[in-house]
Design an enzyme around this catalytic site. Sequence first.
Site, PDB file in Angstrom:
ATOM      1  N   ASN B 152     124.103  95.220 -18.688  1.00 28.83           N
ATOM      2  CA  ASN B 152     123.314  95.070 -17.487  1.00 28.83           C
ATOM      3  C   ASN B 152     121.915  94.145 -17.832  1.00 28.83           C
ATOM      4  OD1 ASN B 152     121.930  96.967 -18.515  1.00 28.83           O
ATOM      5  ND2 ASN B 152     122.460  98.541 -17.195  1.00 28.83           N
ATOM      6  N   ARG B 290     110.820 101.905 -18.821  1.00 27.33           N
ATOM      7  CA  ARG B 290     111.105 103.237 -18.644  1.00 27.33           C
ATOM      8  C   ARG B 290     109.603 103.769 -18.324  1.00 27.33           C
ATOM      9  NH1 ARG B 290     115.556 102.685 -18.653  1.00 27.33           N
ATOM     10  NH2 ARG B 290     117.114 103.649 -19.824  1.00 27.33           N
ATOM     11  N   GLN B 319     113.797 111.632 -13.673  1.00 26.99           N
ATOM     12  CA  GLN B 319     114.561 111.013 -12.597  1.00 26.99           C
ATOM     13  C   GLN B 319     115.709 112.086 -12.065  1.00 26.99           C
ATOM     14  OE1 GLN B 319     114.121 106.595 -13.950  1.00 26.99           O
ATOM     15  NE2 GLN B 319     116.157 107.306 -14.112  1.00 26.99           N
ATOM     16  N   HIS B 338     116.082 104.196  -9.478  1.00 27.26           N
ATOM     17  CA  HIS B 338     116.477 103.538 -10.531  1.00 27.26           C
ATOM     18  C   HIS B 338     117.959 102.847 -10.443  1.00 27.26           C
ATOM     19  CE1 HIS B 338     116.945 103.714 -15.199  1.00 27.26           C
ATOM     20  NE2 HIS B 338     116.810 102.382 -14.768  1.00 27.26           N
TER      21      HIS B 338
END
Lengths: 384, 384
Positions: B152, B290, B319, B338
Site C-alpha cells: 500500500n 505512526r 487505535q 486510519h
Amino acid sequence: MAMKRVAASALRAFTSSGNSTSSLLTRHLHASPGSKKIVGVFYDAKEYAAKNPNFLGCTENALAIRQWLESQGHQYIVTSDKEGPYCELEKHIPDLHVLITTPFHPAYVTAERIKKAKNLQLLLTAGIGSDHVDLKAAADAGLTVAEVTGSNVVSVAEDELMRILILVRNFVPGHHQVITGDWNVAGIAYRAYDLEGKTVGTVGAGRIGRLLLQRLKPFNCNLLYHDRLKMDPELENQIGAKFEEDLDKMLPKCDIIVINMPLTEKTRGMFNKDRIAKLKKGVLIVNNARAAIMDTQAVVDGCSSGQIGGYSGDVWNPQPAPKDHPWRYMPNQAMTPHISGTTIDAQIRYAAGVKDMLDRYFKGEDFPPQHYIVKDGELASQYR
Amino acid sequence: MAMKRVAASALRAFTSSGNSTSSLLTRHLHASPGSKKIVGVFYDAKEYAAKNPNFLGCTENALAIRQWLESQGHQYIVTSDKEGPYCELEKHIPDLHVLITTPFHPAYVTAERIKKAKNLQLLLTAGIGSDHVDLKAAADAGLTVAEVTGSNVVSVAEDELMRILILVRNFVPGHHQVITGDWNVAGIAYRAYDLEGKTVGTVGAGRIGRLLLQRLKPFNCNLLYHDRLKMDPELENQIGAKFEEDLDKMLPKCDIIVINMPLTEKTRGMFNKDRIAKLKKGVLIVNNARAAIMDTQAVVDGCSSGQIGGYSGDVWNPQPAPKDHPWRYMPNQAMTPHISGTTIDAQIRYAAGVKDMLDRYFKGEDFPPQHYIVKDGELASQYR
C-alpha cells in the site's frame, strides 16, 4: 461596428498623463479629463483582512492599489454590495469608468447595467473567467473586457488534483467521523480507491487542464483530454495524455471527469440529465470551472442515485450560493465556496496584473494580448 | 539465540502437505500435525461488507482466504474483538499458530500475549507497519513477523499528497461552510496558498517517501529529504529532492513536513515540544506513519497556538481513537481514521500478499526477503 469608448478615453488619458503636479491637484476633483472613477467589487474580509499582509483580494486591502490610484488623481470606490437596485455598486454605475471584480464575488454586469453605465470603458477581472459580464452587450457597447490570464491557473490546477484525491479517497466522510467522535474504517474504505490506474479525462485542456495533466502524470493514470484542438505531438507526449475528439466517446471511459472549459452559450448546461446518464456508474466529477456548465438538479439526482459517485468543486450558480442551494445538501459532495483561484499567491499575481492593465489603460497602451476577452467589439475566440 | 518455532513447524507442514484427501478429512479436527489455527483480526464492515466485492480487509470478507484455508484443513477464526482479557482474540491466544492483523484495526501483540501463545509461530501484517507487535519479545520467542511490503505504498503516498493540498488550501473550513449554510471566502482565503514554490521536507525517504517526492515533482516545490542514507545520485536527480543529513537543520526550512518513518524506539516521541518549537511558525505537518512519533499534547498545543498551521494524518495512538482523543478537537486538523493504506486497490494487493506468505509457510518456503520484520530472532534493520 461598436464605438470604441476605451480608445477615445485612452487618448484623453494619454494626453493628460506625464504631469504629476496636475494629477495630484486633481486628486479630489474627479471630473478632470484624466481622472477616472474606478469601482472595485470584492469580498469583505472583516477580521481576516489584517491577518495576512498579502491578503490583497478583499474590500479592505482592495488589491493594494488605492494609494497608487489616488496619487494619480483617480477616484477608487470599493464595495462588496453588488446585488439589487439599491446596492452600493448600482449607485456608481452611471458615472464609473472602470469596474474591477473577481470570480469569487462577482459583480454581475448585465446588458441593463451596461446601458446605464454611460462612462464605462473598461471591465477588469481580477482573476480568470469573465462570464459574469454579458459579453455580447459589452462588445456591442464598445467596451474592453480583460482578465489576468494565467494569474491563478496553477492555483486552480493544484486544487483540482486535491479534489480528485478527496473524492477517490472518500476523505469527507472520514473527516466527519473524526469530528463527530466516531471510528468506522469500513464506512470509508468500502469505496476508497487508489488514483493509480484509473482513467481521468479533462473536458478542456487549456492552461489549467494542461497543468493538471502534468501534475497527474506521475500518478500512473490513464489520461484523456477533449478539446477543440489537439496538442502538438511533442507536448502531448510530454504530458502523456490521449486526445479524444468526440466528447461523448471519451466521457463513458472516465472514472474521473474534470471540467476545464469556460462557461459559454455552447457549454451552458452541457452536463444535463441525458449526458450524466451515459457516464460510468459511480463516476467522480470535479468542476472548478463554472457551475452553470452543469444542470444543477441533474447533479443532485446523480449524486442521490449513485450514478455520480462524488462531486467536488468550488463554483456555484449563483454566487454566493444561497443557504438552500441543493448542492450543499446532496450526498457525496466535497464542495467549498469559490476559493481555488484566490490563494494568497494568486492574489499577489492578479493584483499585479490588474495594476499593470490600469497603468497601460491610463497610458493608452495595449494590454498583453492573452488578457483580452472583448477587444474592439470582438469576443475572444473561446467565448464565441 | 531464540528457538525457531516457525522452522520446525514448516517442516511438519511440509511433510504433511500434498495429501489433499487427508487434508479434507482433517478439516474439522484442528489437531492434526499439518492443520493450523489461524486467527485474523480485522475491522467489521457490517452493512458495508456487501457493497463492494473487492472489500477484502474486513471481518466479513476476511481477505477472501477462508475457503482456500479450510479446503486445506486449517481452522480460520476471524474477529474484530481484540482488547481486554475477555475479548474473542484472547480466547484463541493459547492455541493459535498464526495471527494476521492490520494496522487499521491492530491486534496489539504484547510480550504477555506472546508468552501465553505457546503454539504461535507467525505474525502477519495485512498491510505495512508491525509496531503493534512487541518485536523484541517476538524475536526472543523465535517467532516470524512479516508484512506485505509494498502493498500500500502507492496508496499512502497518494493520500499524503492529498493531505498536503488539503492543509495548504485550507479545505476543511471551506467545506464546513458549505454544510453549515455559510459563505465566507475571506475566512478561507486569508491562509490558503499555492503548493508551488513551497519547501516540502520528508522525514524518511523509503518507499512511501520516494513515491511522494516523485508525485510532488511537477508541483515545482523545493523538495528536501532526511534519511539514514542518501539516495544514489541518479535517483536523487530524477526525483529532484535534496538530501539533508541533519534532521534539525532541515526541519526549520520546511513549510510542509511529512513523516515517513516507521515507529521505533528511536522515533517514538521524536516531535516533542522542543522540536516543534524550532519549526517554522505556521508549519503544516502530514503524518500517515505512526501517531506515537508525535508527542500528542505537543501537537495539540502547537495547533492551538498557531505554531503548527495545520496537522493532517490518519494515524492515532491508540487505535481506534477514543471519543475524547484531543486530536479530534484541536483547531486546524484534517484528520481521518486510519484509512490511507486500506483502499480497495491496497486490499486486493495485501490479501494476495498474505495468501502467498501463508502458502509459503505451509510449504516450508521462505517469504520474499523484503517482507520480514523479524526472521530467525533478528529484527529488520529499520526496527533495530
